[in-house]
Write an enzyme that holds these catalytic residues in place. Structure first.
Site, mmCIF file in Angstrom:
data_model
loop_
_atom_site.group_PDB
_atom_site.id
_atom_site.type_symbol
_atom_site.label_atom_id
_atom_site.label_comp_id
_atom_site.label_asym_id
_atom_site.label_seq_id
_atom_site.Cartn_x
_atom_site.Cartn_y
_atom_site.Cartn_z
ATOM 1 N N ASP A 5 -6.636 1.158 -2.091
ATOM 2 C CA ASP A 5 -6.385 1.005 -3.531
ATOM 3 C C ASP A 5 -7.725 0.888 -4.249
ATOM 4 O O ASP A 5 -8.586 0.101 -3.864
ATOM 5 C CB ASP A 5 -5.534 -0.246 -3.797
ATOM 6 C CG ASP A 5 -5.063 -0.342 -5.247
ATOM 7 O OD1 ASP A 5 -3.849 -0.229 -5.482
ATOM 8 O OD2 ASP A 5 -5.915 -0.529 -6.150
ATOM 9 N N ASP A 103 -3.928 5.556 -7.975
ATOM 10 C CA ASP A 103 -5.129 5.001 -7.299
ATOM 11 C C ASP A 103 -4.810 4.372 -5.941
ATOM 12 O O ASP A 103 -5.520 3.491 -5.482
ATOM 13 C CB ASP A 103 -5.849 4.006 -8.215
ATOM 14 C CG ASP A 103 -5.291 2.608 -8.161
ATOM 15 O OD1 ASP A 103 -4.073 2.463 -7.929
ATOM 16 O OD2 ASP A 103 -6.077 1.667 -8.339
ATOM 17 N N GLU A 104 -3.746 4.844 -5.303
ATOM 18 C CA GLU A 104 -3.264 4.121 -4.132
ATOM 19 C C GLU A 104 -2.664 5.039 -3.064
ATOM 20 O O GLU A 104 -1.870 5.906 -3.398
ATOM 21 C CB GLU A 104 -2.170 3.210 -4.681
ATOM 22 C CG GLU A 104 -1.846 2.036 -3.905
ATOM 23 C CD GLU A 104 -1.040 1.077 -4.791
ATOM 24 O OE1 GLU A 104 -1.270 1.002 -6.019
ATOM 25 O OE2 GLU A 104 -0.166 0.442 -4.241
#
Ligand code: TTP
Ligand code: MG
Ligand code: MG
Length: 345
Positions: A5, A103-104
């Site tokens: 992340d 974002d992960e």
């Protein structure tokens, strides 16, 4: 399992591209455009978190906490392009990858620890951005490890530590346990995951249904999911826009969606693409994003109308959500070329 992340993603990107803001409070904002400062904070760097600014907070309130902070409009296209670069790096290092948000990522690799370290370094080298990596035996454990190690961290959980971390976690911190389930569990005297262990499997199933009940029971006895859903990011066209005011009125929401759909279709037309999936995006007043999708067995083109599907998806969403809607969007994905494909359809 690996979980990666990015740290304070949008704000960190802005820090890197504007070095003159170094050490200042930087907040990325979603301006609604109604008045100069109306809108909410998308994310903020640690300098800003230290004074109490958070995602979802009204911009006006955040400005009161940081008089000399830098408040920038979100540049989604740019953040998306960086996300794509990172996605490529992760895929080239791992055997299975699931991108779970902008974002992960969850990923499997031959040697998760070594791969995690390498990915962290490659992301830093190619984007100048830091991320946090968690390694554990399950999805849940890996995600909790990266949450715990933030920012710029790397945490490996062996089986016992993973179990302890999950066991001691309040139930509402577990992905999949929403406010409603949390309240119901609290009523049963369950505050942390370890409290689930005393409960009878049949009571859980009766109260929460077969799927959730069995999942909760397993959670309590330390059996966690370790599946990965492989999702390859495909090209897509989307349009998102703000409503004139927050509302739940179907007519107003529909009007905006239809307008955005028309715009997104223009892009389809120019790029000569068909799509297999139509997605409606709803951003509620608390800036949470919700989506409703419909996939078609036969790809659709720019000429087909989706009015019935849009109405249906919109009703499904509004019937299950009490919050007012702030922004809406339309996305076409699962794109295929129009040329030369006609016989295949
Ligand atoms: P997150 O990974 O949840 O948050 P973050 O990367 O900003 O911070 P952290 O270091 O704690 O991971 O979300 C990723 C991006 O998604 C975030 O940078 C901005 C956007 N976002 C919103 O727009 N609204 C929100 O409410 C949240 C939580 C995130
Ligand atoms: Mg993040
Ligand atoms: Mg995230």
């Amino acid at each position: 399992m690996l979980h990666i992340d990015m740290d304070y993603f949008f704000a960190q990107i802005e820090e890197i591209r504007n070095p003159e803001y170094k050490n200042k409070i930087i907040a990325v904002c979603i301006f609604s455009g109604r008045t100069e400062d109306s809108g909410v904070i998308s994310t903020v760097n640690y300098e800003g978190r230290n004074v109490g600014i958070k995602s979802g907070m009204p911009i006006v309130n955040a400005k009161k906490l940081a008089k000399s902070g830098i408040f920038l409009p979100a540049d989604h296209k740019y953040y998306e392009s960086i996300s794509q670069t990172i996605d490529g790096l992760i895929r080239s290092n791992c055997t299975k990858v699931e991108k779970s948000s902008i974002d992960e990522w969850y990923a499997l690799a031959e040697d998760e620890v070594e791969t995690g370290k390498r990915i962290k370094l490659e992301i830093l080298n190619s984007t100048n951005l830091t991320c946090t990596v968690g390694v554990a035996h399950s999805r849940l454990g890996a995600k909790m490890a990266s949450d715990k190690a933030k920012p710029n961290g790397f945490l490996i959980l062996g089986k016992e530590k993973e179990r302890n971390l999950i066991d001691n976690s309040p139930v509402e911190k577990i992905i999949g346990i929403g406010p409603k389930t949390k309240d119901e569990l609290n009523e049963l005297g369950v505050k942390t995951v370890s409290d689930l262990r005393g409960l009878n499997q049949f009571i859980l199933i009766e109260k929460f249904g077969k799927k959730t009940g069995a999942w909760l029971y397993n959670l309590g006895i330390g059996i966690y999911d370790s599946e990965i859903e492989e999702r390859i990011e495909k090209g897509e066209f989307s349009r998102i826009g703000s409503l004139k005011e927050n509302t739940r009125e179907k007519g107003k929401i529909l009007e905006k969606i239809v307008e955005l759909e028309r715009e997104a279709k223009e892009e389809l037309k120019y790029s000569k693409k068909f799509y297999k999936t139509l997605t409606l995006i709803f951003i509620t007043e608390d800036i949470k994003m919700h989506t409703k999708s419909r996939s078609f067995s036969k790809p659709r083109g720019e000429k087909e109308t989706n009015l019935d599907e849009i109405k249906k998806l919109m009703s499904e969403f509004l019937d299950n959500e009490r919050k007012e809607v702030r922004r809406v969007g339309v996305k076409f994905s699962g794109l295929v070329e129009m040329d030369g494909q006609t016989t295949l359809f």
